[in-house]
Design a protein around this motif. Structure first.
Motif, PDB file in Angstrom:
ATOM      1  N   UNK A   1       0.465  -1.023  -0.529  1.00 32.09           N
ATOM      2  CA  UNK A   1       0.198   0.017  -0.078  1.00 32.09           C
ATOM      3  C   UNK A   1       0.901   1.094  -0.103  1.00 32.09           C
ATOM      4  N   UNK A   2       1.930   1.605   1.212  1.00 38.27           N
ATOM      5  CA  UNK A   2       2.577   2.028   0.965  1.00 38.27           C
ATOM      6  C   UNK A   2       3.484   2.639   0.029  1.00 38.27           C
ATOM      7  N   UNK A   3       3.647   1.423  -0.619  1.00 38.84           N
ATOM      8  CA  UNK A   3       4.611   1.831  -2.769  1.00 38.84           C
ATOM      9  C   UNK A   3       3.519   2.341  -3.753  1.00 38.84           C
ATOM     10  N   UNK A   4       2.218   1.845  -3.573  1.00 41.78           N
ATOM     11  CA  UNK A   4       1.183   2.415  -4.946  1.00 41.78           C
ATOM     12  C   UNK A   4       1.020   3.721  -3.942  1.00 41.78           C
ATOM     13  N   UNK A   5       0.980   4.471  -3.024  1.00 45.96           N
ATOM     14  CA  UNK A   5       0.685   5.600  -2.302  1.00 45.96           C
ATOM     15  C   UNK A   5       1.945   6.739  -3.223  1.00 45.96           C
ATOM     16  N   UNK A   6       3.204   5.695  -3.012  1.00 46.87           N
ATOM     17  CA  UNK A   6       4.373   6.548  -3.222  1.00 46.87           C
ATOM     18  C   UNK A   6       3.706   6.809  -4.596  1.00 46.87           C
ATOM     19  N   UNK A   7       3.646   6.461  -5.360  1.00 46.61           N
ATOM     20  CA  UNK A   7       3.620   5.853  -6.798  1.00 46.61           C
ATOM     21  C   UNK A   7       2.631   7.109  -7.051  1.00 46.61           C
ATOM     22  N   UNK A   8       1.380   6.826  -6.402  1.00 48.72           N
ATOM     23  CA  UNK A   8       0.532   8.147  -6.433  1.00 48.72           C
ATOM     24  C   UNK A   8       0.852   9.218  -6.992  1.00 48.72           C
ATOM     25  N   UNK A   9       1.793   9.387  -5.532  1.00 52.05           N
ATOM     26  CA  UNK A   9       1.849  10.789  -5.289  1.00 52.05           C
ATOM     27  C   UNK A   9       3.217  11.062  -6.376  1.00 52.05           C
ATOM     28  N   UNK A  10       3.965  10.879  -6.971  1.00 49.08           N
ATOM     29  CA  UNK A  10       4.790  10.880  -7.483  1.00 49.08           C
ATOM     30  C   UNK A  10       4.159  11.056  -8.796  1.00 49.08           C
ATOM     31  N   UNK A  11       3.371  10.038  -9.371  1.00 48.89           N
ATOM     32  CA  UNK A  11       2.575  10.497 -10.504  1.00 48.89           C
ATOM     33  C   UNK A  11       0.942  11.826 -10.531  1.00 48.89           C
ATOM     34  N   UNK A  12       1.137  12.493  -9.279  1.00 44.89           N
ATOM     35  CA  UNK A  12       0.498  13.646  -9.395  1.00 44.89           C
ATOM     36  C   UNK A  12      -0.867  12.598  -9.240  1.00 44.89           C
ATOM     37  N   UNK A  13      -1.001  11.408  -8.941  1.00 46.55           N
ATOM     38  CA  UNK A  13      -2.700  11.247  -8.872  1.00 46.55           C
ATOM     39  C   UNK A  13      -3.140  10.552  -9.556  1.00 46.55           C
ATOM     40  N   UNK A  14      -2.195  10.530 -10.710  1.00 47.16           N
ATOM     41  CA  UNK A  14      -2.721   9.726 -12.712  1.00 47.16           C
ATOM     42  C   UNK A  14      -2.307   8.419 -12.641  1.00 47.16           C
ATOM     43  N   UNK A  15      -3.918   7.529 -12.525  1.00 50.01           N
ATOM     44  CA  UNK A  15      -3.645   6.637 -12.419  1.00 50.01           C
ATOM     45  C   UNK A  15      -1.996   5.964 -13.559  1.00 50.01           C
ATOM     46  N   UNK A  16      -2.794   6.493 -14.659  1.00 46.38           N
ATOM     47  CA  UNK A  16      -1.777   5.700 -15.970  1.00 46.38           C
ATOM     48  C   UNK A  16       0.338   6.023 -15.638  1.00 46.38           C
ATOM     49  N   UNK A  17       0.164   7.494 -15.142  1.00 46.20           N
ATOM     50  CA  UNK A  17       1.923   7.412 -15.158  1.00 46.20           C
ATOM     51  C   UNK A  17       2.142   6.448 -13.382  1.00 46.20           C
TER      52      UNK A  17
END
Length: 332
Positions: free
Chosen positions: A291-307
């Motif tokens: 979950x932390x990994x998912x949240x960090x990736x979403x944060x880095x992507x500005x919330x964009x799922x594709x990124x």
């Protein structure tokens, strides 16, 4: 790759990069332009550079100056579309004290400041018809008359001009003088757009990344996916647009590798208005490592799922499933 002293750069292989006058290329089209610049520079003739917006017309003009016998003199550049006609006339030809309100002292103008060197007139097609007539007189008589002045002042300047429009079409429209075009267009040079030389895209991208490197981040590699996206883009803004995209990627990404996810949405073929996820600033207590990994990736992507999916190296459907598993879709 700079040619070794005493060896012509033309002896380099067809795929080897060449760097001259601040420009780098692998493209045969650009290498031909380099050859033309070297030949033209030896002759004291006017040159008209044609190229799309952002293609590097001022760099080519400066290259002509640097490769010429005038390289020891000044290189001056002025954008003819940046000023209204009354101010542009003063900038080009100078003015005398009292010529107009605010003229508290004499000013030489770009022609006289470029004495013994080269004057680059960018967007020359934007000159008013009145200024076109005055420029024609300068080219014919090799003298300028400052605004408010009476006596002509001799000038020794080479003119290189540039436009992204067809002067012949402007002549047909009645917005450009035919006799001035022939004076400016003794030698025409054409800069190929970046979309016609895709082999230069990653070469220039790496060059820009090296220039941007600092203590915070240094990128040593462009991923295969990112390189493929960069090379397939049409680049309507040419080299200037490429630099802007690399600056975006440098600021938005992390680590020493430029990834697909670091590139702007339009380069990735994604809709910038696609659904995003609101990611809280702090991770909740008890969150699993996934979950932390998912949240960090979403944060880095500005919330964009594709990124976020690109960052994690998983498909969007897998990302959606994992987000649902960890209750992250509730913040959608």
């Amino acid at each position: 790759l700079l040619a070794r002293e005493g060896e012509s750069w033309e002896s380099t292989g067809p795929d080897e990069p060449v760097e001259m006058w601040g420009m780098a290329t692998r493209s045969p089209l650009m290498k031909k332009l380099f050859r033309d610049v070297e030949r033209v520079a030896k002759r004291n003739v006017t040159v008209l550079v044609r190229g799309e917006t952002g293609s590097g017309k001022e760099l080519v003009a400066n290259a002509i100056h640097e490769a010429s016998r005038r390289s020891g003199g000044p290189f001056r550049a002025i954008n003819c579309a940046a000023l209204p006609p009354n101010l542009l006339e003063s900038e080009l030809f100078g003015h005398v004290r009292g010529a107009f309100t605010g003229a508290v002292r004499d000013a030489p103008g770009h022609f006289r400041l470029a004495e013994g060197g080269t004057l680059f007139l960018d967007e020359v097609g934007e000159l008013s018809l009145d200024l076109q007539a005055k420029l024609l007189r300068v080219l014919q008589e090799k003298t300028v008359i400052p605004v408010g002045g009476r006596e002509p002042v001799p000038v020794d300047v080479r003119i290189v001009s540039a436009t992204n429009r067809s002067l012949r079409e402007m002549i047909d429209e009645g917005t450009f003088r035919e006799d001035l075009m022939y004076r400016l267009r003794v030698i025409p040079l054409f800069i190929p757009p970046l979309r016609e030389r895709p082999e230069d895209v990653t070469l220039l991208a790496r060059r820009f990344l090296d220039e941007l490197a600092d203590d915070m981040r240094k990128i040593d590699q462009i991923s295969h996916g990112a390189a493929k996206l960069l090379e397939s883009w049409e680049w309507p803004g040419n080299v200037r647009e490429l630099r802007n995209v690399i600056e975006y990627a440098f600021a938005m990404g992390e680590g020493s590798v430029l990834l697909e996810a670091d590139l702007p949405p339009e380069i990735r073929g994604e809709d910038p208005m696609a659904p995003t996820v609101n990611v809280p600033e702090r991770l909740p207590e008890g969150a699993s490592s996934e979950e932390k990994q998912l949240r960090r990736a979403l944060e880095r992507a500005g919330g964009h799922r594709g990124r976020a999916a690109s960052i994690l190296g998983i498909s969007r459907s897998t990302l959606w499933r994992k987000m649902k598993q960890h209750g992250l879709l509730e913040d959608d």
